[in-house]
Design a protein around this motif. Sequence first.
Motif, PDB file in Angstrom:
ATOM      1  N   PRO A 401       0.822  -1.221   0.000  1.00  0.00           N
ATOM      2  CA  PRO A 401       0.000   0.000   0.000  1.00  0.00           C
ATOM      3  C   PRO A 401       0.853   1.268   0.000  1.00  0.00           C
ATOM      4  O   PRO A 401       2.049   1.230   0.277  1.00  0.00           O
ATOM      5  CB  PRO A 401      -0.787  -0.124   1.316  1.00  0.00           C
ATOM      6  CG  PRO A 401       0.149  -0.867   2.223  1.00  0.00           C
ATOM      7  CD  PRO A 401       0.888  -1.840   1.346  1.00  0.00           C
ATOM      8  N   PHE A 402       0.188   2.402  -0.306  1.00  0.00           N
ATOM      9  CA  PHE A 402       0.851   3.701  -0.328  1.00  0.00           C
ATOM     10  C   PHE A 402       0.274   4.581   0.777  1.00  0.00           C
ATOM     11  O   PHE A 402      -0.847   4.369   1.237  1.00  0.00           O
ATOM     12  CB  PHE A 402       0.655   4.375  -1.685  1.00  0.00           C
ATOM     13  CG  PHE A 402       1.345   3.670  -2.827  1.00  0.00           C
ATOM     14  CD1 PHE A 402       2.620   4.034  -3.205  1.00  0.00           C
ATOM     15  CD2 PHE A 402       0.704   2.640  -3.518  1.00  0.00           C
ATOM     16  CE1 PHE A 402       3.268   3.387  -4.258  1.00  0.00           C
ATOM     17  CE2 PHE A 402       1.335   1.989  -4.569  1.00  0.00           C
ATOM     18  CZ  PHE A 402       2.625   2.361  -4.937  1.00  0.00           C
ATOM     19  N   ASP A 403       1.037   5.585   1.174  1.00  0.00           N
ATOM     20  CA  ASP A 403       0.560   6.536   2.184  1.00  0.00           C
ATOM     21  C   ASP A 403      -0.280   7.644   1.557  1.00  0.00           C
ATOM     22  O   ASP A 403      -1.038   8.328   2.255  1.00  0.00           O
ATOM     23  CB  ASP A 403       1.738   7.179   2.931  1.00  0.00           C
ATOM     24  CG  ASP A 403       2.513   6.154   3.748  1.00  0.00           C
ATOM     25  OD1 ASP A 403       1.876   5.224   4.272  1.00  0.00           O
ATOM     26  OD2 ASP A 403       3.758   6.282   3.836  1.00  0.00           O
ATOM     27  N   ALA A 404      -0.127   7.853   0.258  1.00  0.00           N
ATOM     28  CA  ALA A 404      -0.893   8.881  -0.444  1.00  0.00           C
ATOM     29  C   ALA A 404      -0.971   8.519  -1.926  1.00  0.00           C
ATOM     30  O   ALA A 404      -0.082   7.849  -2.460  1.00  0.00           O
ATOM     31  CB  ALA A 404      -0.271  10.264  -0.260  1.00  0.00           C
ATOM     32  N   SER A 435       5.563  11.523   4.691  1.00  0.00           N
ATOM     33  CA  SER A 435       5.234  10.102   4.807  1.00  0.00           C
ATOM     34  C   SER A 435       5.989   9.453   5.965  1.00  0.00           C
ATOM     35  O   SER A 435       7.201   9.638   6.103  1.00  0.00           O
ATOM     36  CB  SER A 435       5.581   9.382   3.505  1.00  0.00           C
ATOM     37  OG  SER A 435       5.503   7.979   3.669  1.00  0.00           O
ATOM     38  N   PRO A 436       5.314   8.680   6.812  1.00  0.00           N
ATOM     39  CA  PRO A 436       6.003   7.986   7.913  1.00  0.00           C
ATOM     40  C   PRO A 436       7.101   7.055   7.415  1.00  0.00           C
ATOM     41  O   PRO A 436       8.141   6.895   8.057  1.00  0.00           O
ATOM     42  CB  PRO A 436       4.879   7.198   8.594  1.00  0.00           C
ATOM     43  CG  PRO A 436       3.626   7.931   8.227  1.00  0.00           C
ATOM     44  CD  PRO A 436       3.867   8.441   6.842  1.00  0.00           C
ATOM     45  N   SER A 437       6.880   6.461   6.223  1.00  0.00           N
ATOM     46  CA  SER A 437       7.866   5.529   5.661  1.00  0.00           C
ATOM     47  C   SER A 437       8.837   6.213   4.710  1.00  0.00           C
ATOM     48  O   SER A 437       9.740   5.574   4.172  1.00  0.00           O
ATOM     49  CB  SER A 437       7.142   4.408   4.921  1.00  0.00           C
ATOM     50  OG  SER A 437       6.404   4.937   3.821  1.00  0.00           O
ATOM     51  N   LYS A 438       8.656   7.539   4.495  1.00  0.00           N
ATOM     52  CA  LYS A 438       9.474   8.323   3.557  1.00  0.00           C
ATOM     53  C   LYS A 438       9.410   7.742   2.142  1.00  0.00           C
ATOM     54  O   LYS A 438      10.351   7.870   1.357  1.00  0.00           O
ATOM     55  CB  LYS A 438      10.936   8.397   4.031  1.00  0.00           C
ATOM     56  CG  LYS A 438      11.098   9.004   5.416  1.00  0.00           C
ATOM     57  CD  LYS A 438      10.493  10.406   5.487  1.00  0.00           C
ATOM     58  CE  LYS A 438      10.601  10.996   6.884  1.00  0.00           C
ATOM     59  NZ  LYS A 438       9.938  12.323   6.987  1.00  0.00           N
ATOM     60  N   ARG A 439       8.286   7.137   1.823  1.00  0.00           N
ATOM     61  CA  ARG A 439       8.108   6.545   0.504  1.00  0.00           C
ATOM     62  C   ARG A 439       7.374   7.520  -0.407  1.00  0.00           C
ATOM     63  O   ARG A 439       6.557   8.324   0.038  1.00  0.00           O
ATOM     64  CB  ARG A 439       7.309   5.252   0.620  1.00  0.00           C
ATOM     65  CG  ARG A 439       7.199   4.497  -0.700  1.00  0.00           C
ATOM     66  CD  ARG A 439       6.330   3.261  -0.584  1.00  0.00           C
ATOM     67  NE  ARG A 439       6.233   2.579  -1.857  1.00  0.00           N
ATOM     68  CZ  ARG A 439       5.423   1.569  -2.102  1.00  0.00           C
ATOM     69  NH1 ARG A 439       4.639   1.100  -1.149  1.00  0.00           N
ATOM     70  NH2 ARG A 439       5.393   1.000  -3.295  1.00  0.00           N
ATOM     71  N   LEU A 440       7.679   7.447  -1.701  1.00  0.00           N
ATOM     72  CA  LEU A 440       6.973   8.275  -2.676  1.00  0.00           C
ATOM     73  C   LEU A 440       5.489   7.909  -2.701  1.00  0.00           C
ATOM     74  O   LEU A 440       5.125   6.740  -2.531  1.00  0.00           O
ATOM     75  CB  LEU A 440       7.549   8.075  -4.070  1.00  0.00           C
ATOM     76  CG  LEU A 440       8.913   8.700  -4.377  1.00  0.00           C
ATOM     77  CD1 LEU A 440       9.408   8.218  -5.737  1.00  0.00           C
ATOM     78  CD2 LEU A 440       8.840  10.222  -4.352  1.00  0.00           C
ATOM     79  N   PRO A 441       4.617   8.894  -2.950  1.00  0.00           N
ATOM     80  CA  PRO A 441       3.200   8.570  -3.122  1.00  0.00           C
ATOM     81  C   PRO A 441       2.986   7.896  -4.472  1.00  0.00           C
ATOM     82  O   PRO A 441       3.853   7.943  -5.346  1.00  0.00           O
ATOM     83  CB  PRO A 441       2.529   9.950  -3.074  1.00  0.00           C
ATOM     84  CG  PRO A 441       3.567  10.879  -3.608  1.00  0.00           C
ATOM     85  CD  PRO A 441       4.881  10.341  -3.109  1.00  0.00           C
ATOM     86  N   LEU A 442       1.832   7.273  -4.651  1.00  0.00           N
ATOM     87  CA  LEU A 442       1.485   6.696  -5.950  1.00  0.00           C
ATOM     88  C   LEU A 442       1.021   7.820  -6.871  1.00  0.00           C
ATOM     89  O   LEU A 442       0.102   8.576  -6.537  1.00  0.00           O
ATOM     90  CB  LEU A 442       0.378   5.661  -5.792  1.00  0.00           C
ATOM     91  CG  LEU A 442      -0.237   5.127  -7.096  1.00  0.00           C
ATOM     92  CD1 LEU A 442       0.817   4.484  -7.984  1.00  0.00           C
ATOM     93  CD2 LEU A 442      -1.362   4.146  -6.786  1.00  0.00           C
ATOM     94  N   ILE A 443       1.647   7.927  -8.031  1.00  0.00           N
ATOM     95  CA  ILE A 443       1.326   8.975  -9.002  1.00  0.00           C
ATOM     96  C   ILE A 443       0.566   8.328 -10.156  1.00  0.00           C
ATOM     97  O   ILE A 443       1.081   7.430 -10.833  1.00  0.00           O
ATOM     98  CB  ILE A 443       2.604   9.652  -9.535  1.00  0.00           C
ATOM     99  CG1 ILE A 443       3.445  10.160  -8.367  1.00  0.00           C
ATOM    100  CG2 ILE A 443       2.252  10.791 -10.491  1.00  0.00           C
ATOM    101  CD1 ILE A 443       4.921  10.277  -8.700  1.00  0.00           C
ATOM    102  N   ILE A 444      -0.664   8.764 -10.370  1.00  0.00           N
ATOM    103  CA  ILE A 444      -1.489   8.253 -11.470  1.00  0.00           C
ATOM    104  C   ILE A 444      -1.468   9.273 -12.596  1.00  0.00           C
ATOM    105  O   ILE A 444      -1.853  10.433 -12.414  1.00  0.00           O
ATOM    106  CB  ILE A 444      -2.934   7.993 -11.022  1.00  0.00           C
ATOM    107  CG1 ILE A 444      -2.988   6.993  -9.863  1.00  0.00           C
ATOM    108  CG2 ILE A 444      -3.783   7.509 -12.189  1.00  0.00           C
ATOM    109  CD1 ILE A 444      -2.623   5.582 -10.237  1.00  0.00           C
ATOM    110  N   LEU A 445      -1.004   8.852 -13.758  1.00  0.00           N
ATOM    111  CA  LEU A 445      -0.985   9.689 -14.957  1.00  0.00           C
ATOM    112  C   LEU A 445      -1.474   8.890 -16.151  1.00  0.00           C
ATOM    113  O   LEU A 445      -1.232   7.675 -16.226  1.00  0.00           O
ATOM    114  CB  LEU A 445       0.430  10.205 -15.238  1.00  0.00           C
ATOM    115  CG  LEU A 445       0.942  11.396 -14.433  1.00  0.00           C
ATOM    116  CD1 LEU A 445       2.412  11.627 -14.742  1.00  0.00           C
ATOM    117  CD2 LEU A 445       0.130  12.649 -14.767  1.00  0.00           C
TER     118      LEU A 445
END
Length: 584
Positions: A401-404, A435-445
């Motif tokens: 999963p993603f944070d955003a 982000s708590p995990s410092k992970r990139l958000p999911l980018i939908i394009l």
Amino acid sequence: MLSRRSLVVVPLLFRPSRLFSFFTKSPIVVHSGNTRRPLLRHRATAFLFTKPICTDDSFPCFSMNKVNHCYLSTLSTTATSPTHDSYVSLPTSGTTLSNKSKRKARRESPEGVLREKLNMCSNRGDVVEALRLYDEARQSGVQLSQHHYNVLLYLCSSSDVGLGLERGFEIFQEMLMNKVLPNEATFTSAARIAAAREDPGMAFELVRQMKGFGIAPKLRSYGPALMGFCEKGMADRAYEVDADMIASGVVAEEAELSAILKVSVDAKRADKVYEIMQRLRATVRHVSETTAEIIQNWFKCEEGGKVGEETWDEIEVREATVRGGGGWHGQGWLGSGEWRVTRTHMDETGVCSFCGEKLVCIDIDPIETQNFASSLTKLACQREVRADFVQFQEWLQHQGPFDAVVDGANLGLINQHSFSFFQLNTVVQKLRQLSPSKRLPLIILHKNRVTGGPAQHPNNKKLLESWKKSGALYATPPGSNDDWYWLYAAVSCKCLLVTNDEMRDHLFQLLGSSFFPRWKEKHQVRLSFSQRGPTLHMPPPYSIVIQESEKGSWHVPTTTGDDLETPRQWLCATRTKGTTLHHL
């Protein structure tokens, strides 16, 4: 084949002896496609007059000053719904016509030509011309179908021309006398005509007749009767219609609830005002200015200040609040004395700037979220290429999963003439820092954004490659609507959705008005941009919904405001200072 027990409302224009004689000689026949099918198994024995019969040949028995409705009931009727809108006689020779030829024949038949002309009248709202065409068709012996009659009735019901209201019931009777099976639209238009003639009682009776035909009434079917009774101040009759709606599984919306609320306020029915306030809270959440004024008038009126319990069980009220999920208790009016009523705003933490009470955040049931995700998947698969969307679900399950989740197209175009990858990346990096995990958000394009235009710039190419390697970019396939993808990802990941899209178009209306607004309120992050960069506007820490406090105060969100520049306006109603509230 539909088996129907019906009680048909027929505004009689003939003497009863002539009408009864007609039915003893002719069985009812329904035109269904190119066949004529018997509607009734009984003739004279199947008819029973259940109300006084109008013996006057003239139309005034339906005047607004003298209501003398006539009712005709039929027992154990059986009918087949029409398979075509028009009864058209096709050639009966040995030549077999193609489907195209049949369609052309229907279009060019007198019935087909009349249909087209009536449709044009409907588009123009021309009831006068439609009635002229109707009279001409009757003189020419043209067979009118359900569609013809429905267009005519719709025009009569929505016309400001008195002629339309005068002739509406005549056309409705003609339809029934010609054995053309009515549907929901037929009865709804007839009910609107009755209401326009200031006869909400007949409008309500027509809704009841629909059930006799096995037709489920819609909200619009009840509207004429409900609004008519409310406008006349007939509170008890309005409650009767409301109860029938509930029994039929029809959910009232703000317009209907607002009308019932007003008639309840005018009738000083404190119990009903409280009930409708709770229904508004559960159904509408924030209210229009019209409804807000009605609520405000209740709290300001003398009767509103009189009602309320001076003592109550504080523990019982708190337990009821917990059972209800927070934000209301449903134990009735609490407190005594006059109300202080004003328009106000909430600060960032949800504290009312007028009374100082803090609004609560109402949790969303996880089961509701799961059900919403399932319904979203079903809708998306119906409107997208199923294989494409299923592939995205599998990808998300593997990468998430993603944070955003980021609506890339929306963020890259805010305040821009052309798509800006730089602006999008600025938001992406800020979300990564949060982000708590410092992970990139999911980018939908959309795929076109990833392969064409600004995407060909070397810096943008490098940026896209880094997102792909990180598993943070998903390019939706050609022909797809990327809204389905970013919304599903945010719902299934139970994370933030970053977009300035107001989500008000048809796609989002399909998701309903119950769960989706609550989900959006808790998960949507909006943005504003300045020279210092993007500012993220996080979801409020309180629920934007009518809230009833444990102290008896009310806070009602209105539709005024709610953008990044203007805060939402709330109606606050609390008991006057100096009023002592005693607790058990």
